[in-house]
Structure formats: C-alpha cells, structure tokens
Design an enzyme around this catalytic site. Structure first.
Site, short mmCIF file in Angstrom:
data_model
loop_
_atom_site.label_atom_id
_atom_site.label_comp_id
_atom_site.label_asym_id
_atom_site.label_seq_id
_atom_site.Cartn_x
_atom_site.Cartn_y
_atom_site.Cartn_z
CG HIS A 30 -0.11 -0.13 2.50
ND1 HIS A 30 0.32 0.85 3.08
CD2 HIS A 30 -0.01 -1.39 3.17
CE1 HIS A 30 0.91 0.21 4.19
NE2 HIS A 30 0.65 -0.91 4.39
CG ASP A 33 -1.02 1.88 -4.83
OD1 ASP A 33 -0.57 2.28 -6.05
OD2 ASP A 33 -1.32 0.78 -4.67
CG HIS A 34 -2.01 5.90 1.86
ND1 HIS A 34 -1.49 6.58 2.72
CD2 HIS A 34 -3.17 6.43 1.58
CE1 HIS A 34 -2.50 7.16 3.49
NE2 HIS A 34 -3.61 6.98 2.86
CG PHE A 35 -1.13 9.85 -0.41
CD1 PHE A 35 -2.33 9.67 -0.56
CD2 PHE A 35 -0.56 10.21 0.98
CE1 PHE A 35 -3.37 9.85 0.26
CE2 PHE A 35 -1.53 10.24 2.07
CZ PHE A 35 -2.78 10.11 1.64
CB VAL A 46 1.63 8.47 4.80
CG1 VAL A 46 1.10 8.50 5.98
CG2 VAL A 46 2.66 9.72 4.57
#
Lengths: 169, 130
Positions: A30, A33-35, A46
């Site tokens: 993740h 994609d974050h961010f 993050v």
C-alpha cells in the site's frame, strides 16, 4: 490473504492490557499507492490511518479474545474514537497499548493509545494517537443468526503471532 | 441521585455514543428513530451507562432480547399477548402502552426512548440503595 497489522505482542496482562508493536516497511504494497507521485510532487509513502486503526483493533482484539480463552468470536463492532496526530512512515515503529475498559458476556470496550518510535531518535517515544473500540462477542449478540461453529476470528495467522510472541493460545 | 441529574448524564452518554447534538436528546426522543441508533450501539450505550452510573447491566436487562425470534411472543410480525406480558414484566422501564393499538415489532422499537433509559437507571440506583 495476509491481514496482520501488528508484528509482535510485547506485553500481556490478562484481562487488563496488551501492548503490541508494528514495524512499518517501505515494502508494504500500500505504500506505493498511499500516496503516489502526481502533479509535480514526489511519492509520499505514509501508513494509512485505517490500517493503524486495524492494528489497534488486532491488539485490543487479542486482549479481549485472550480474556475468554479465545472461545468467543470477537468482532470489532464500533470505533468509538480515533484521533491520530502524526504520520507514520517507513522505518517508524508504532506501539499499540490496549487497556480493557469493560468486559461482559456480550463484548468489551477498550481504550487504546498509539505511540511512535522514530529510529532516528533512539529512546524517543512520541504520543501518536488514541483509539477507543467496542467489540462484540458475536454469538451472544446476533439472536437468530448462525455463524460457523469454528472460531473464524482467531485463525492461523493470529495463532502464529501469539506463538512467536510467547503467548499460549 | 435526582431524575434531572440522571437525565443529564444519560444525555451525555447518548451524545457520545451516537454522535448527536445535545439538543436533540430530549426525554421523548426515540433511540432508533429520532437519534439514529443502530443495533450495534446497544452494546456501547450499555457499557457507557455502566461506566457513568457505576452500575452493572446484565444481558437482556436493558433491551429486549430474542423476542423477535420466539414464535410465542411474535406472530406475523406482531407482538402477542404473551409477548407483551413478558416484555412488561422483564422491562418495566419501558412504557409499552403505545402497543395497545399497534402491536407491530416496528412499533415496539419506537417505545425505546431516552426517558426509558432514565427510568432504567433510576430503578437500578433505587435497587442499589435499597
């Protein structure tokens, strides 16, 4: 699917409190994609706040489950409060402390604190947030509904975590 | 503890548990209709009442439990005479007079008012001091 958001239980006082830690890694999917990068800004990995809440839910859930010898199906019923003041980034360690507030045949309420340990400042532990939760012992609350007989909540992943943390399940 | 004082604390519990404004938590407000409570809030409200008033609430003592699944108590979506009798006996803090004209289970839910919680706490405190 692996869905463990704590790495180790480091302290357990049965029916009172449980402390767990989570090391945040840049290799977690993740984080890409974050961010992601966009509109002229670079990627900004993050830890999603929702997964921090899940980490507390697992920490507190084990405390509640252990109180009932893992015989109850302990389901997160409600996030009563979640306040997170900081961001957690790769390299940080989060320390979750869950304290039993209420425990009954129907479920439990827990109060939780999250702290951040920054590897650049050894020995420094920062207050990170507070997360209060309500759990349901689902077999005792869903009148008329039937669930699988086996305990689908505390499966193999939880058992492995408990065993590697030195806790008998 | 005076009834006004109990109401204020119950109001505080509901503001916290249901994330509603204080002014909508009136004595007549219904928990599941006016205040938007859901079944999962019952556990939270129970715990918060225990904490706020230092009382112990046993399972099925505050809200009816298993009534809808018992064919002796509910038939064709309506509360039977036996069901109403059992509810009145087990849960004296609720005013079930509204069921006289409409016995539907949905109507039963509207009996759960803020006032009924105040009644419940008042009874528990009276029992504790007796």
């Amino acid at each position: 699917m692996r869905w463990m958001w704590i790495d180790r239980v480091v302290e357990l006082v049965p029916k009172e409190r449980l402390v767990a830690i989570k090391h945040i890694s840049a290799s977690e999917d993740h984080m890409a994609d974050h961010f992601p990068a966009g509109d002229g800004h670079p990627p900004c990995p993050v830890m999603p706040a929702s997964l921090i809440v899940e980490g507390m839910a697992q920490t507190a859930g084990i405390l509640v489950g252990h109180a009932g010898a893992f015989q109850e199906k302990v389901i997160l019923a409600k996030v009563s409060r979640a306040e997170l003041a900081l961001d957690a980034v790769p390299g940080d360690t989060l320390r979750y402390t869950a304290v039993m507030d209420r425990l009954s045949a129907q479920g439990a309420a827990t109060k939780g604190t999250v702290e951040r340990i920054d590897p650049c400042c050894p020995g420094t532990i920062e207050p990170f947030g507070e997360i209060d939760l309500v759990f349901s012992h689902v077999d005792n609350n869903m009148a008329g509904m039937e669930f699988p007989e086996g305990n689908f909540v505390f499966g193999e992943q939880f058992k492995t975590l408990l065993r590697t943390s030195g806790i008998n399940a | 503890m005076q009834r006004d004082e109990i109401f204020e604390k119950v109001q505080g519990v509901l503001v916290e548990a249901l994330a509603v404004d204080e002014d909508v938590v009136t004595p007549e407000a219904t928990l599941f209709g006016d205040l938007g409570a859901e079944s999962i809030d019952v556990l939270d409200i129970t715990f918060q009442l225990e904490r706020s008033f230092d009382i112990k609430i046993n399972q099925g003592e505050l809200f009816p439990e298993g009534v809808g699944q018992d064919p002796e108590y509910v038939q064709d979506g309506n509360i039977t005479d036996k069901g109403l009798e059992a509810l009145s006996e087990k849960l004296p803090h609720f005013d079930f007079s509204g069921l006289n004209d409409n016995r539907s289970v949905q109507n039963l839910v509207d009996m759960f008012t803020v006032n009924s919680l105040v009644n419940f706490v008042e009874q528990k405190k009276a029992e504790a001091s007796a």
